[in-house]
Design an enzyme around this catalytic site. Sequence first.
Site, mmCIF file in Angstrom:
data_model
loop_
_atom_site.group_PDB
_atom_site.id
_atom_site.type_symbol
_atom_site.label_atom_id
_atom_site.label_comp_id
_atom_site.label_asym_id
_atom_site.label_seq_id
_atom_site.Cartn_x
_atom_site.Cartn_y
_atom_site.Cartn_z
ATOM 1 N N ASP A 13 0.788 4.439 -4.338
ATOM 2 C CA ASP A 13 0.424 5.561 -5.214
ATOM 3 C C ASP A 13 1.311 6.790 -4.994
ATOM 4 O OD1 ASP A 13 -1.793 3.984 -6.036
ATOM 5 O OD2 ASP A 13 -2.869 4.628 -4.243
ATOM 6 N N LYS A 16 5.934 6.044 -7.856
ATOM 7 C CA LYS A 16 7.157 5.258 -8.079
ATOM 8 C C LYS A 16 7.440 5.072 -9.571
ATOM 9 C CE LYS A 16 5.197 2.055 -5.610
ATOM 10 N NZ LYS A 16 4.084 2.776 -4.971
ATOM 11 N N GLY A 40 -0.548 -0.005 -9.954
ATOM 12 C CA GLY A 40 -0.818 0.780 -11.161
ATOM 13 C C GLY A 40 0.229 1.866 -11.233
ATOM 14 N N HIS A 41 1.261 1.654 -12.037
ATOM 15 C CA HIS A 41 2.352 2.630 -12.119
ATOM 16 C C HIS A 41 2.152 3.505 -13.353
ATOM 17 C CE1 HIS A 41 5.089 0.011 -9.357
ATOM 18 N NE2 HIS A 41 4.028 0.491 -8.771
ATOM 19 N N GLN A 224 3.099 -0.942 -4.383
ATOM 20 C CA GLN A 224 2.375 -0.551 -3.171
ATOM 21 C C GLN A 224 3.290 0.331 -2.299
ATOM 22 O OE1 GLN A 224 2.060 -4.307 -3.861
ATOM 23 N NE2 GLN A 224 0.630 -3.448 -5.315
HETATM 24 P P1 IMP Z 1 -4.865 -6.099 -2.471
HETATM 25 O O1 IMP Z 1 -3.370 -6.112 -2.446
HETATM 26 O O2 IMP Z 1 -5.410 -5.854 -3.845
HETATM 27 O O3 IMP Z 1 -5.480 -7.274 -1.798
HETATM 28 O O4 IMP Z 1 -5.341 -4.827 -1.598
HETATM 29 C C1 IMP Z 1 -5.051 -4.715 -0.215
HETATM 30 C C2 IMP Z 1 -4.988 -3.245 0.195
HETATM 31 O O5 IMP Z 1 -3.858 -2.643 -0.426
HETATM 32 C C3 IMP Z 1 -6.192 -2.416 -0.241
HETATM 33 O O6 IMP Z 1 -6.399 -1.402 0.713
HETATM 34 C C4 IMP Z 1 -5.743 -1.791 -1.552
HETATM 35 O O7 IMP Z 1 -6.424 -0.598 -1.837
HETATM 36 C C5 IMP Z 1 -4.277 -1.556 -1.239
HETATM 37 N N1 IMP Z 1 -3.446 -1.586 -2.442
HETATM 38 C C6 IMP Z 1 -3.049 -2.670 -3.138
HETATM 39 N N2 IMP Z 1 -2.267 -2.314 -4.159
HETATM 40 C C7 IMP Z 1 -2.179 -0.980 -4.119
HETATM 41 C C8 IMP Z 1 -1.458 -0.027 -4.901
HETATM 42 O O8 IMP Z 1 -0.736 -0.345 -5.851
HETATM 43 N N3 IMP Z 1 -1.599 1.280 -4.535
HETATM 44 C C9 IMP Z 1 -2.348 1.649 -3.451
HETATM 45 N N4 IMP Z 1 -3.001 0.790 -2.682
HETATM 46 C C10 IMP Z 1 -2.917 -0.511 -3.003
#
Ligand code: IMP
Length: 423
Positions: A13, A16, A40-41, A224
């Site tokens: 977040d 990017k 989520g971009h 991420q």
């Molecule tokens: P998952 O990748 O959806 O399994 O999530 C694993 C961890 O990464 C969790 O703490 C999510 O909140 C975090 N996470 C996954 N994708 C994002 C992102 O795009 N932005 C921020 N945190 C993320």
Amino acid sequence: MAVDLLLGLQWGDEGKGKIVDVLTSKYNIIARFQGGPNAGHTLVFNGMKHVLHTIPSGIFHEDAINLVGNGVVIDPVIFKKELDKLAEQHVDYKKSLYISRKAHIILPTHRLLDAASETAKGKAKIGSTLKGIGPTYMDKTGRNGIRVGDLELADWKEKYRALANKHEAMINFYNVEIQYDLKELENEFFEAVKVLKSLKLIDSEEYIFQAQKDGKTILAEGAQGSLLDIDFGTYPFVTSSNTTAAGACTGLGVAPNKIGDVFGIFKAYTTRVGSGPFPTELFDKDGETMAKVGHEFGATTGRPRRCGWLDLVALKYACQVNGVTQLMMMKADVLSGFKTLKVCTAYKYKGETITHLPYNIEPENVEPIYTDFKGWAADLTEMSEASQMPDELNAYIAFLEKELETPITIVSVGPDRKQTIFR
Ligand code: IMP
């Protein structure tokens, strides 16, 4: 031509999507290399806000090719929804969107497995976005996954059925309450697969190789953040892919010696969504102000983000692991109005002062040590030139550049494309 990388240096977040969008005019190809619809971009231009999950952030620029690389995991249902939104905005994605045949597919049962696993973990849950990311990467490394290229084979539905049956047995094994109607989910899934198959499916590593040979400019867009990297992040509270620079090599087929600039994106403070340690997290008014002014809610899940001061120990680590050549600081405008700003420059760890990220940064092991900075009152959101920036912001930036030994070339002062100061 070398491939430039753009990566988040914190827990995701960082903004990017906005910077990819700002830089796209310099590149022929924008390529995603890992993650999936957990991302989520957010892009804002011409008074409109757009949120992309799997599709690269160059999609709104007519001349750019947007590639979803082999390292990405694709949920056809979410992908179709993204395409539908683009069609509403008259974006001609059919000619500019390419998909790697080697990208893995998120099945409806992967999402269910994610939910079952998180529910079974109880308090120890990761805080996953529940998009099926972990289970899909597990099937990839377990050599059971279904790839985009499989969808072109006559027998792919048999492979699908066998895997979905296995997933159902695994869901039962978790022995938790999960409500679902698989038939309904599958109808939606198979419809969406048809749409995915109608797109341009390619052997992406060959495409990237030829593009480099032809002198095309390529930007690899990370999702991420580095502290969510499966190897270098705050394991187990991480995502299931390599979000760091190395992920671009495996997720696109770019050779390590063909990497050019590495743009590291970070917020002027820190946020985290989901569970896991966060040494500089604030539980006071300052944290609340950051959340409120910065609209800190997840673009994918809508969950409130945890907020805290900038953590230079973690940021230095991310710069090191990624080989960052240029830094880009986001959301500087959110810090306007704070009397004092704090930057964590070291940790108290087992009675010692350390400046590197140790194995364990749980709160009982680590206490942040801060350096204070004078804040600024000026509203930055209308500024477009570095010469307009307040002295206190310049001092904050100068300190970070010195500590990180890397120039900060962009300061973002709002979500819009136009609210970008180049230094
Ligand atoms: P998952 O990748 O959806 O399994 O999530 C694993 C961890 O990464 C969790 O703490 C999510 O909140 C975090 N996470 C996954 N994708 C994002 C992102 O795009 N932005 C921020 N945190 C993320």
